[in-house]
Design a protein around this motif. Sequence first.
Motif, short mmCIF file in Angstrom:
data_model
loop_
_atom_site.label_atom_id
_atom_site.label_comp_id
_atom_site.label_asym_id
_atom_site.label_seq_id
_atom_site.Cartn_x
_atom_site.Cartn_y
_atom_site.Cartn_z
N TYR A 34 81.86 26.90 84.99
CA TYR A 34 82.96 27.13 84.04
C TYR A 34 83.13 28.63 83.78
O TYR A 34 84.23 29.16 83.86
CB TYR A 34 82.72 26.39 82.72
CG TYR A 34 83.62 26.87 81.63
CD1 TYR A 34 85.00 26.63 81.68
CD2 TYR A 34 83.14 27.61 80.56
CE1 TYR A 34 85.85 27.10 80.70
CE2 TYR A 34 83.98 28.08 79.58
CZ TYR A 34 85.34 27.83 79.65
OH TYR A 34 86.18 28.32 78.68
N TYR A 35 82.05 29.32 83.45
CA TYR A 35 82.16 30.75 83.17
C TYR A 35 82.63 31.53 84.40
O TYR A 35 83.45 32.45 84.27
CB TYR A 35 80.83 31.32 82.67
CG TYR A 35 80.56 31.00 81.23
CD1 TYR A 35 81.39 31.49 80.22
CD2 TYR A 35 79.49 30.21 80.86
CE1 TYR A 35 81.15 31.19 78.89
CE2 TYR A 35 79.25 29.91 79.53
CZ TYR A 35 80.08 30.40 78.56
OH TYR A 35 79.85 30.11 77.24
N HIS A 43 89.19 29.38 92.24
CA HIS A 43 89.26 27.92 92.15
C HIS A 43 88.14 27.20 92.88
O HIS A 43 88.00 25.98 92.73
CB HIS A 43 90.64 27.43 92.60
CG HIS A 43 91.69 27.72 91.58
ND1 HIS A 43 91.93 26.89 90.51
CD2 HIS A 43 92.52 28.78 91.43
CE1 HIS A 43 92.89 27.40 89.76
NE2 HIS A 43 93.26 28.55 90.29
N LYS A 44 87.31 27.92 93.63
CA LYS A 44 86.19 27.23 94.29
C LYS A 44 85.26 26.62 93.25
O LYS A 44 84.65 25.58 93.49
CB LYS A 44 85.42 28.15 95.23
CG LYS A 44 84.54 29.19 94.55
CD LYS A 44 83.83 30.03 95.58
CE LYS A 44 83.10 31.19 94.93
NZ LYS A 44 82.61 32.13 95.92
N TYR A 45 85.18 27.23 92.05
CA TYR A 45 84.32 26.68 91.01
C TYR A 45 84.86 25.36 90.48
O TYR A 45 84.10 24.45 90.17
CB TYR A 45 84.12 27.70 89.89
CG TYR A 45 83.50 28.98 90.42
CD1 TYR A 45 82.19 28.99 90.87
CD2 TYR A 45 84.26 30.15 90.54
CE1 TYR A 45 81.63 30.15 91.40
CE2 TYR A 45 83.70 31.30 91.06
CZ TYR A 45 82.39 31.29 91.50
OH TYR A 45 81.83 32.43 92.02
N ARG A 46 86.18 25.25 90.42
CA ARG A 46 86.78 23.97 90.05
C ARG A 46 86.53 22.93 91.15
O ARG A 46 86.29 21.76 90.86
CB ARG A 46 88.29 24.13 89.83
CG ARG A 46 88.64 24.67 88.48
CD ARG A 46 90.13 24.73 88.31
NE ARG A 46 90.47 24.81 86.91
CZ ARG A 46 91.71 24.95 86.47
NH1 ARG A 46 92.71 25.02 87.32
NH2 ARG A 46 91.95 25.01 85.18
N PHE A 99 88.54 22.06 83.95
CA PHE A 99 89.80 21.51 84.45
C PHE A 99 90.96 21.74 83.48
O PHE A 99 92.07 21.29 83.73
CB PHE A 99 89.65 20.03 84.78
CG PHE A 99 88.69 19.79 85.91
CD1 PHE A 99 88.96 20.27 87.18
CD2 PHE A 99 87.50 19.13 85.70
CE1 PHE A 99 88.08 20.08 88.23
CE2 PHE A 99 86.60 18.92 86.73
CZ PHE A 99 86.89 19.40 88.00
N SER A 100 90.70 22.43 82.39
CA SER A 100 91.73 22.74 81.40
C SER A 100 92.34 24.10 81.71
O SER A 100 91.72 24.93 82.39
CB SER A 100 91.12 22.77 80.00
OG SER A 100 90.58 21.52 79.66
N PRO A 101 93.53 24.35 81.18
CA PRO A 101 94.11 25.70 81.35
C PRO A 101 93.18 26.75 80.75
O PRO A 101 92.51 26.51 79.74
CB PRO A 101 95.42 25.63 80.56
CG PRO A 101 95.74 24.18 80.45
CD PRO A 101 94.42 23.46 80.43
N ARG A 102 93.13 27.90 81.37
CA ARG A 102 92.24 28.98 80.93
C ARG A 102 92.42 29.31 79.46
O ARG A 102 91.46 29.58 78.75
CB ARG A 102 92.47 30.22 81.80
CG ARG A 102 91.47 31.32 81.55
CD ARG A 102 91.71 32.48 82.52
NE ARG A 102 90.73 33.51 82.34
CZ ARG A 102 90.82 34.46 81.41
NH1 ARG A 102 91.83 34.50 80.58
NH2 ARG A 102 89.88 35.38 81.31
N GLU A 103 93.65 29.28 78.97
CA GLU A 103 93.92 29.66 77.58
C GLU A 103 93.48 28.60 76.57
O GLU A 103 93.62 28.81 75.36
CB GLU A 103 95.40 30.00 77.39
CG GLU A 103 96.37 28.89 77.72
CD GLU A 103 96.76 28.84 79.19
OE1 GLU A 103 97.59 27.98 79.53
OE2 GLU A 103 96.26 29.63 80.02
N THR A 104 92.91 27.50 77.02
CA THR A 104 92.41 26.48 76.10
C THR A 104 91.38 27.07 75.14
O THR A 104 91.35 26.73 73.96
CB THR A 104 91.78 25.30 76.88
OG1 THR A 104 92.80 24.72 77.69
CG2 THR A 104 91.19 24.27 75.97
N LEU A 105 90.55 27.97 75.63
CA LEU A 105 89.55 28.61 74.80
C LEU A 105 89.50 30.09 75.16
O LEU A 105 89.20 30.44 76.30
CB LEU A 105 88.17 27.98 75.00
CG LEU A 105 87.11 28.41 74.02
CD1 LEU A 105 87.39 27.83 72.63
CD2 LEU A 105 85.75 27.96 74.49
#
Length: 129
Positions: A34-35, A43-46, A99-105
């Motif tokens: 996630y970080y 996107h490889k982390y996703r 899997f959420s938009p980056r701006e979620t947090l």
Amino acid sequence: VWFRPPREGDPADMVVAEEAPFNLLRPEALESMYYMWYFTGDHKYREWAHEIMLAFNRSARVENGFSSVDDVRREDPGIKDETESFFFAETMKYMSLIFSPRETLDHEEFVFNSEAHPLRVWRKGAKDD
């Protein structure tokens, strides 16, 4: 942690210690992914998180949720019939966030404590201090 058994002539992705072949569905790998996704946008982390999600659904899914597994080296790893509280409190939180938009947090405004609870960043001199 996701583990792909070796195929004919293809080495395994990782080695699992003989005395610890189980998977408790811990959050640390997903937390790191996630970080890395958050700060790099790669996107490889996703994709890696998606592979973990598929492995959880394939090997750890039970009738009413998820269970730790006995031996990740086996095709059918066996269910331990127990779920640690951190699975829902942390593992699934990081799974959801990746899997959420980056701006979620916004990590300029929030940090996670060691139990993955978001805490607002305290700034000296801020109106609420």
